[in-house]
Structure formats: structure tokens, C-alpha cells
Design a protein around this motif. Sequence first.
Motif, short mmCIF file in Angstrom:
data_model
loop_
_atom_site.label_atom_id
_atom_site.label_comp_id
_atom_site.label_asym_id
_atom_site.label_seq_id
_atom_site.Cartn_x
_atom_site.Cartn_y
_atom_site.Cartn_z
N ASP A 35 9.95 4.33 -8.13
CA ASP A 35 9.16 3.86 -6.91
C ASP A 35 9.65 4.80 -5.70
N SER A 36 11.16 4.85 -5.50
CA SER A 36 11.39 5.39 -4.40
C SER A 36 12.71 6.07 -4.46
N THR A 37 13.12 7.25 -4.27
CA THR A 37 14.28 7.73 -4.44
C THR A 37 15.39 7.27 -3.32
N ASN A 38 14.79 6.88 -2.22
CA ASN A 38 15.76 6.03 -1.38
C ASN A 38 16.06 4.51 -1.84
N ALA A 59 8.35 12.20 -9.41
CA ALA A 59 7.25 11.50 -8.84
C ALA A 59 7.68 10.37 -8.28
N GLN A 60 6.98 9.92 -7.00
CA GLN A 60 7.34 8.72 -6.69
C GLN A 60 5.86 7.58 -6.89
N THR A 61 6.30 6.63 -7.13
CA THR A 61 5.23 5.47 -7.18
C THR A 61 4.94 4.81 -5.92
N GLY A 63 6.69 6.02 -2.71
CA GLY A 63 7.50 6.93 -1.59
C GLY A 63 7.19 6.09 -0.36
N LYS A 64 8.34 6.27 0.47
CA LYS A 64 8.27 5.56 1.72
C LYS A 64 8.57 6.44 2.96
N GLY A 65 7.54 5.89 4.26
CA GLY A 65 7.80 6.91 5.27
C GLY A 65 8.54 6.02 6.08
N ARG A 66 8.52 6.16 7.54
CA ARG A 66 9.17 5.02 8.29
C ARG A 66 8.20 3.97 8.50
N LEU A 67 8.62 2.94 9.18
CA LEU A 67 8.00 1.73 9.43
C LEU A 67 6.83 1.03 8.43
N GLY A 68 7.44 1.22 7.11
CA GLY A 68 6.52 0.65 6.23
C GLY A 68 5.33 1.62 5.75
N ARG A 69 5.42 2.87 6.20
CA ARG A 69 4.44 3.82 6.02
C ARG A 69 4.47 4.32 4.49
N LYS A 70 3.62 5.07 3.92
CA LYS A 70 3.69 5.47 2.62
C LYS A 70 3.86 6.99 2.68
N TRP A 71 4.53 7.52 1.38
CA TRP A 71 4.71 8.95 1.24
C TRP A 71 4.24 9.57 0.15
N LEU A 72 3.09 10.18 0.27
CA LEU A 72 2.22 10.75 -0.90
C LEU A 72 3.36 11.35 -1.82
N SER A 73 3.27 11.17 -3.05
CA SER A 73 4.35 11.69 -3.72
C SER A 73 4.01 11.97 -5.15
N ARG A 130 1.12 21.64 11.16
CA ARG A 130 0.85 20.68 10.15
C ARG A 130 2.09 20.40 9.31
N LYS A 131 2.32 19.06 9.04
CA LYS A 131 3.47 18.45 8.59
C LYS A 131 3.81 18.72 6.94
N LEU A 132 4.95 19.51 7.04
CA LEU A 132 5.50 19.85 5.73
C LEU A 132 6.30 19.19 4.96
N ILE A 155 9.55 17.09 0.72
CA ILE A 155 8.96 18.51 1.12
C ILE A 155 7.91 18.53 0.23
N ASN A 156 6.99 19.09 0.85
CA ASN A 156 5.62 19.50 0.38
C ASN A 156 5.87 20.92 -0.14
N VAL A 157 6.18 21.13 -1.55
CA VAL A 157 6.36 22.60 -1.94
C VAL A 157 5.25 23.17 -2.35
N SER A 170 -5.91 16.85 6.52
CA SER A 170 -6.25 17.45 8.01
C SER A 170 -4.97 17.62 8.80
N PHE A 171 -3.88 16.99 8.46
CA PHE A 171 -2.58 17.22 8.98
C PHE A 171 -1.36 17.83 8.22
N ALA A 172 -1.47 17.73 7.22
CA ALA A 172 -0.39 18.08 6.08
C ALA A 172 -0.51 19.56 5.60
C1 BT5 Z 1 8.42 10.41 7.21
O1 BT5 Z 1 7.80 9.21 7.43
O2 BT5 Z 1 7.84 11.47 7.41
C2 BT5 Z 1 9.64 10.25 6.15
C3 BT5 Z 1 9.03 10.80 4.71
C4 BT5 Z 1 10.40 10.61 3.91
C5 BT5 Z 1 9.85 10.88 2.38
C6 BT5 Z 1 11.12 10.95 1.45
S1 BT5 Z 1 10.63 11.49 -0.06
C7 BT5 Z 1 12.16 10.96 -0.70
C8 BT5 Z 1 12.65 9.78 -0.15
N1 BT5 Z 1 12.22 8.54 -0.84
C9 BT5 Z 1 11.35 7.98 -0.15
O3 BT5 Z 1 10.74 6.78 -0.32
N2 BT5 Z 1 11.15 8.26 1.07
C10 BT5 Z 1 11.96 9.61 1.12
P1 BT5 Z 1 6.91 9.29 9.08
O4 BT5 Z 1 7.46 9.83 9.82
O5 BT5 Z 1 6.62 7.64 8.96
O6 BT5 Z 1 5.72 9.77 8.22
C11 BT5 Z 1 4.77 9.08 7.21
C12 BT5 Z 1 3.33 9.47 7.40
O7 BT5 Z 1 3.14 10.95 7.07
C13 BT5 Z 1 2.17 8.62 6.54
O8 BT5 Z 1 1.65 7.59 7.20
C14 BT5 Z 1 1.34 9.83 6.23
O9 BT5 Z 1 0.29 9.92 7.69
C15 BT5 Z 1 1.90 11.39 6.36
N3 BT5 Z 1 2.29 11.55 4.89
C16 BT5 Z 1 2.35 10.88 3.76
N4 BT5 Z 1 2.92 11.73 2.80
C17 BT5 Z 1 2.71 13.06 3.16
C18 BT5 Z 1 3.05 14.29 2.61
N5 BT5 Z 1 3.23 14.05 1.40
N6 BT5 Z 1 3.19 15.17 3.37
C19 BT5 Z 1 2.86 14.99 4.92
N7 BT5 Z 1 2.58 13.90 5.28
C20 BT5 Z 1 2.45 12.89 4.54
#
Ligand code: BT5
Length: 269
Positions: A35-38, A59-61, A63-73, A130-132, A155-157, A170-172
Motif C-alpha cells: 500500500d505504502s512503503t511509509n 509499486a504502491q497501491t 502511495g501517500k503525499g502530504r496532507l492525505g494526498r496521493k502519490w502516483l506509484s 516540473r516535479k520529479l 522519485i520518477n525515474v 502538466s506539472f510532473a
Molecule cells: C510529496 O507530497 O511530494 C511526497 C511524496 C512522497 C512519496 C513517497 S513514495 C515512498 C513513500 N511511501 C509513500 O506512501 N509516500 C512516500 P506532496 O508535496 O503532498 O505532493 C503530492 C502531490 O504531488 C499530489 O497531490 C499530486 O498533485 C502530485 N503527484 C502525485 N504523484 C506524483 C508523482 N509520481 N510525480 C509527481 N507528482 C506527483
Amino acid sequence: MKNESPDMSIEEIKNSLSGHVSVMGKKIIFLETVDSTNTRAMELAGKGCEEGTVVIADAQTGGKGRLGRKWLSPPGKNIYMSIVLKPYISPRDATVLTLMSAVSCATAIKKCSSIPVTIKWPNDLMVSGRKLGGILTEIKADMDRISYAIVGIGINVNLDLMDMPGEIGSFATSIKHHSGDLYPRTKIAVEILKEMDKWYAVLLNIGKKPIADEWMLLSSTIGRAVKVTVGGAVFTGIAGSIDEEGMLMLKLPDNSVKKINAGDVVILG
Ligand code: BT5
């Protein structure tokens, strides 16, 4: 669970780190999908795993960003890696772990690819606007010190534009999308862990200042006109610098300085 994925070899990571690191990657757990490595690293830390334990997934099903956002994985393309740290520092200083990780990732990617990565405060790895990649630091803290921290690195490799749905396209970006070349994830993961090891030793032995200084050199935020969203509030000004705790010193139009400890930055010019 397999120990290998195309271009991601855990054996090779272990061999490359052996003798070159003192903390990072003492134990490496590879998961095909999680689900998430974190989340997994947090569970392991809760059970008392060793400092420097690393969880890597193909792969992550969830993946988490900050503030409950999703990380494309999606699988087979990127680095999703979380590291368990147990620094003897106050929860107030947790942001420095994010800065340290951003410095480590930017330096490692530059070494492997010569891509001009910069850091956008607080946690974005950027190239050409752009966000890498991004970093998510989560902590478990007692009253005045961190019990453990999980630093999650995405990291998007080798992600292609067609793998980026909706507005993300449009931004990644990815190392491949920017450079046109496929890159081995193993090599980048090794360099990141070596840099993390180096900067973690700096943090523990010297302190926060060298990390803040290096962060400033790699930053694309400092000196720029920015819009910062903090919860529901929006501030516009010039990003002055960061302090040793990693707070952004935003110079407002009335010349006062606002210290911001968490937020989202858009660079205006
Ligand atoms: C981040 O949050 O940038 C933190 C991302 C951390 C991901 C890693 S992966 C390994 C570990 N396990 C996890 O579950 N998480 C960590 P934030 O600044 O909140 O940015 C999130 C936003 O970035 C999303 O709302 C999207 O708009 C955008 N986003 C999502 N997936 C992306 C991707 N693969 N590449 C670029 N932007 C992305």
C-alpha cells in the motif's frame, strides 16, 4: 515476494552499500507491491526494527503525499523507498530530516544523470519547473524527542508522460521524460542511500546548519517571488531563506517577515 524487479536488484544495492555506509540500508526489505512503503516502515519501526532499515517497493497501491494526498506509484518505473531513522532530536526539528533527504536525493540524481535537479521548499525535487520527486517525513514522537522517523522518498525515474494521468502530466516529469534516456533504478537508489548516510552523519555529528546551507545552494525557491498556501491562508512575498529548523522566511510586501513551517509553494517569478 521477489528479490528482483527489472532494473531493481536488491542484492546489487546491498553489495554496493557494503562497506560504504554506516546506517542506511542495514536491512533492506523489497516488496513487489505494497500500500505504502511509509506505512510498512512505520509498522516495522513500531516493532523495534533497526535504524537504517529500508523498505523499497516496485509499486504502491496507496502511495501517500502530504496532507492525505496521493502519490502516483505504478510498477516497474520509479523509486518508492522509506527509511527508518531514530535521531536523538526534538519533534520541532523533524523538518530538517526532509531537508536532509531532499539534499541527498538532489545530489544523488545529479551524480547519476547530470540532470539539474533543484529543491522547492519544503519537499519537492524539481527540474525545469516540473516535479520529479517528493519526500514525506512522518514521525512518532514522545514529549520532547522523536522515537522514530520515516523518511519516504518517491522519485520518477522511467515514468513516461502516458503514465501520468490527468493534470499530473502538466506539472510532473521523470528522469527519462526529461533526458530521453532510461535509467537503472538500482544505481539511483544506491547513490541516494550513500548520500543519506553521509548527510545523516553530518546532522548527528555537526548539526543542522551544514544541511540548511547545502539546501540553500540546491534550492530553486530562495530569492523568488512565491505564493505560499498554508491551510486556508495564502501569502505572497519573496522567499528570503530558511532557518536551521527548515522554516521558510517569507518577506511580505510590508517588509515584515513571516516564518512558515509547512505549506505549498508556487513560484511566481
Ligand atoms: C510529496 O507530497 O511530494 C511526497 C511524496 C512522497 C512519496 C513517497 S513514495 C515512498 C513513500 N511511501 C509513500 O506512501 N509516500 C512516500 P506532496 O508535496 O503532498 O505532493 C503530492 C502531490 O504531488 C499530489 O497531490 C499530486 O498533485 C502530485 N503527484 C502525485 N504523484 C506524483 C508523482 N509520481 N510525480 C509527481 N507528482 C506527483
